[in-house]
Design an enzyme around this catalytic site. Structure first.
Site: not given
Ligand code: BGC
Length: 822
Positions: A226
């Site tokens: 993530d």
């Molecule tokens: C989220 C993810 C997301 C990523 C990119 C993170 O803060 O938890 O689900 O895909 O950001 O935007």
């Protein structure tokens, strides 16, 4: 390197530094390419409710889908697959190789801020729908990314908290949707979560990532982190993580090169990560012969896209209660539509699932189109606690006169970097801009379209001044709070002043970046996130909103309209303040005076229908006072049309709840989201949601998982176990008769109550039938053998549940129609 590695020849062409470079993103959403081996840079985009593209804010116009709970409430794998296909088309139009979805964490506690983005509280339903969605995407050559592996069910301190759960709960509940999706749809990528799992970061999970996912399940895809979740070099590289996101900076790079050179990380491990990256590239057409993107595509506002989104939204709307008030008859007379959510319908949740849609239809607009002058609309009570960015419809670009604002970016020397029009009132600094030098100052200017008393101010970190017609009226320096850059974006600091504005007054907000000392995180470290928060980057918005009327006045106006109409439709709900990434809820009560509004209208109106514009459980203390309640979730850009279709019965709101709705705050098998000393115990074990309610671990819910009335009534004439299907699980045949007056879709649900007293009841299968009034259909439910497994902690392997137990044929566990002994 194993000689059977099809990428061996390519790997040999790369030196260590080049390989390691490929393993961290190049930008926020793109990867490095490598011409020498024919690798094109891959592009990723967030995806659960639309393919946003490469920018966090202000990007391209893209289709806004109904949110995940609405889609899931249709209990329909076919439409989940259709959604995957539509998202693939959205991705192809923007040349995106991988869509970052579906989100398949479970609805563990109803306070979880991100539930709106996740399918349900049940692992089977979630896993099956996810598989269909993944197939829909990948059939068109666009990669899916299951997220977030694993035990990421709440947002509080999400970067630092440790989800503590038994191996049994992990296997039987939280890993199960991932296992199902891996087995049935082979997702090409998966995202490792922010949190720790039993003391080990999800990005370093030797157990989950290497032993289970890549070992036992034999998954051959790419595991990415993530965003900003990776904290280490060797432990993450050895713990099964293949790719660090985003880039270009991160904890790998030179540190990983050194770890390899010192022997801490074998080079074969790096090769394995690169192999998975190349495999993904090959699958999405970024290796060797690069894919051709379609020359034409369905526009996000094309008629066929509108029709699809409208149908998908209505199909997932759930009728909770109905004494005959719904559907509204064509000759039902006049309708008073009441409530802020009727006028400003919330069509999506907050955070990375947000997109920039071409339009959003409010319920007022949808109903107006459908019933014209028979509709009266009354705004409702205030539903937000924090100021929101100005509605661009209320502002005019001082240069062009168009709705929206004019934005100018300056560098540290005061040199203009760029200027332009935006049709929102928000600007993102540092994430999405591509100026040659860093932005130091931004101005947002607009003329107000109407005179009036206004809350004027700003949202977002920085030193702000606000001027009206050249004269400064307010200033403030706003600093970041919390430990998560996401939180400072989604719950930004703010200030407002009340001022009187004349029509056409020129408002100019100026914000200068404020950088602060990086603060240690709750675990004592000063890390990448501390630096990000301290950088002063992020979204900055102008606030300019007419001062709201007092609740009593609003309620009085609503009551007056309700009294004189034939039926009152009150729209209540949550907003992106509650249903958002990075934050959890504290209560399920509707914000503001919405409960009082419903009660007052219900008392005055002949008939009252309540529309709940929220994706996740809310309390409904007025449920016994009204004639019908329908949950419409966050219905996407076609929201208002879809709600109108549902209310008027143009299409059946055929959804079934995907999560249980507690009767009161705290009455749930799992409630708390606040970790203690950074640890959050999953005390509910395998008794998640309805499983725990059914076992008496919490007071019965107001509405059960699986409940939903549609627009018909049903008799369940006969039910029997008719044989065994795959892996020996029972096949159940049920004959259902539509005793209502309309065509309807019935979802037959089968639950297993095992013979063992300590085993929770669980959904083991479902199937649906569309039946005309008076007709019957025999529905076959193939139960899923994976629900007969029990993880034996002692032996460290799966065991099978004992013989016996019962199958419950039910419309949610509050309405069990047959019990079949096994
Ligand atoms: C989220 C993810 C997301 C990523 C990119 C993170 O803060 O938890 O689900 O895909 O950001 O935007």
């Amino acid at each position: 390197m194993p000689t059977d590695n099809p990428y061996a020849a390519l790997l040999e062409k790369l030196d260590l530094r080049t390989k390691v470079r490929l393993l961290t993103g190049e930008t926020a959403f793109t990867l490095w390419g490598e011409e020498g081996i024919g690798l094109a840079p891959m592009a990723f985009s967030d995806g659960p409710t639309g393919v946003r593209g490469l920018k966090f804010t202000g990007g391209e116009k893209v289709a806004l889908f109904p949110n995940a709970t609405v889609l899931a409430s249709a209990w329909n794998e076919e439409t989940a697959r259709e959604v995957g296909g539509m998202l693939a088309e959205e991705a192809e139009r923007q040349q995106i190789h991988v869509v970052l979805g579906p989100t398949i964490n479970l609805h563990r506690t109803p306070l979880g801020g991100r539930l709106f983005e996740q399918y349900s509280e049940d692992p089977l339903l979630t896993g099956k729908l996810a598989s269909a969605y993944v197939k829909g995407l990948q059939d068109k050559g666009v990669g899916a990314c299951l997220k977030h592996l694993v035990a990421n069910e709440s947002e509080t301190l999400r970067n630092y908290m440790d989800s503590r759960l038994s191996e049994r709960a992990l296997r039987e509940v939280y890993l199960l949707p991932f296992e199902i999706a891996v087995e049935e749809s082979n997702p090409w990528s998966i995202m490792a979560a922010y949190n720790d799992v039993n003391g080990v970061a999800a990005t370093e999970q030797q157990h989950v990532n290497n032993e289970v996912l890549k070992g036992e399940w034999g998954w051959d895809g790419l595991l990415m982190s993530d965003w900003f979740a990776t904290k280490t070099s060797a432990p993450a590289a050895l713990g099964g993580l293949d790719l660090v996101m985003p880039g270009p900076d991160g904890p790998w790079g030179e540190a990983l090169v050194r770890d390899v050179e010192s022997g801490t990380v074998p080079e074969t491990v790096v090769d394995e990560h690169v192999t998975r990256l190349l495999r993904l590239a090959e699958r999405v057409g970024a290796l060797g012969e690069h894919r051709q993107w379609p020359a034409t595509s369905t526009a996000p506002d094309a008629p066929e896209r509108r029709a699809q989104l409208r149908r998908l939204a209505t199909d997932g709307m759930v009728v909770l209660a109905n004494n005959g008030a719904l559907p509204l008859a064509a000759d039902a007379g006049t309708v008073a539509l009441v409530g802020r959510h009727g006028v400003e319908t919330v069509c999506m949740g907050g955070g990375s699932a947000q997109v920039n849609p071409p339009y959003q239809v409010s319920i007022a607009e949808g109903l107006r189109e459908a019933i014209g002058d028979r509709l009266t609309v009354v705004d409702g009570v205030e539903v937000r606690e924090r100021p929101v960015a100005a509605d661009p419809q209320w502002l005019r670009d001082p240069e062009t006169g168009e709705p929206g604002v004019q934005v100018r970016h300056y560098d540290a020397d005061g040199e203009l970097l760029g200027e332009g029009h935006t049709d929102g009132a928000s600007v993102s600094v540092g994430w999405d801009d591509d100026f040659p030098r860093p932005v130091e100052k931004v101005t947002i200017a607009a003329r107000v379209a109407e005179a009036g008393r206004v809350q004027l101010g700003a949202l977002g970190v920085g030193a702000w001044t606000i001027a009206v017609d050249g004269e400064q009226v307010a200033s403030s320096t706003l600093v970041a709070e919390g430990y998560d850059p996401g939180e400072s974006m989604l719950k930004p600091p703010s200030f407002t002043e009340e001022v009187e504005l004349a029509e056409g007054a020129l408002v100019e907000a100026t914000v200068t970046l404020v950088r602060s000392e990086p603060r240690p995180a709750p675990n004592g470290e000063v890390n990448q996130l501390s630096h990000l928060i301290a950088s002063g980057m992020g979204v900055k918005s102008l606030v300019a909103r007419p001062v709201a009327a007092r609740a009593e006045e609003t309620i009085a106006a609503a009551v007056e309209a309700a009294r004189t109409a034939d039926v009152a439709v009150v729209v209540v709900g949550l907003t992106e303040e509650q249903e958002t990434e990075a934050l959890d809820k504290h209560t399920l009560a509707l914000p503001g005076e919405q409960d009082a509004l419903v009660a007052a209208v219900a008392e005055a109106a002949r008939r009252t229908v309540v529309v709940v514009n929220a994706a996740t459980p809310v309390l409904m203390p007025w449920a016994h006072l009204v004639d019908a309640v329908v949950v419409v979730g966050l219905p996407g850009q076609e929201g208002g049309h879809a709600v109108a279709d549902a209310l008027l019965g143009v299409r059946e709101p055929a959804g079934r709840l995907v999560t249980s709705y507690p009767a009161a705050d705290g009455d749930a098998p799992a409630w708390d989201v606040e970790p203690t000393d950074l640890a959050l115990e999953y005390t509910d074990g395998t008794f998640i949601g309805y499983r725990g309610f059914a076992a008496g671990h919490a007071k019965a819910p107001a509405w059960w998982f699986g409940h939903g009335l549609g627009y018909a009534t049903w008799d369940y004439d006969a039910a029997q176990v008719s044989g065994k299907g795959a892996e020996g699980a029972p096949r159940v045949e049920v004959t259902v008769r539509n005793t209502g007056e309309r065509d309807s879709r019935e979802v037959v649900q089968v639950y297993l109550q095992p013979a063992e007293a300590d085993e929770p009841v669980r959904l083991v299968g479902w199937a649906a039938a569309e039946v005309a009034p008076g007709d019957s259909a025999t529905v076959t439910v193939e139960c899923d053998a994976r629900l007969w497994r029990r993880w034996d902690e002692q032996a460290g392997k799966w065991a099978t549940l004992g013989e016996g137990g019962e199958l419950l044929v039910a419309r949610g566990l509050g309405d069990v129609r047959h019990r079949l002994a096994l």
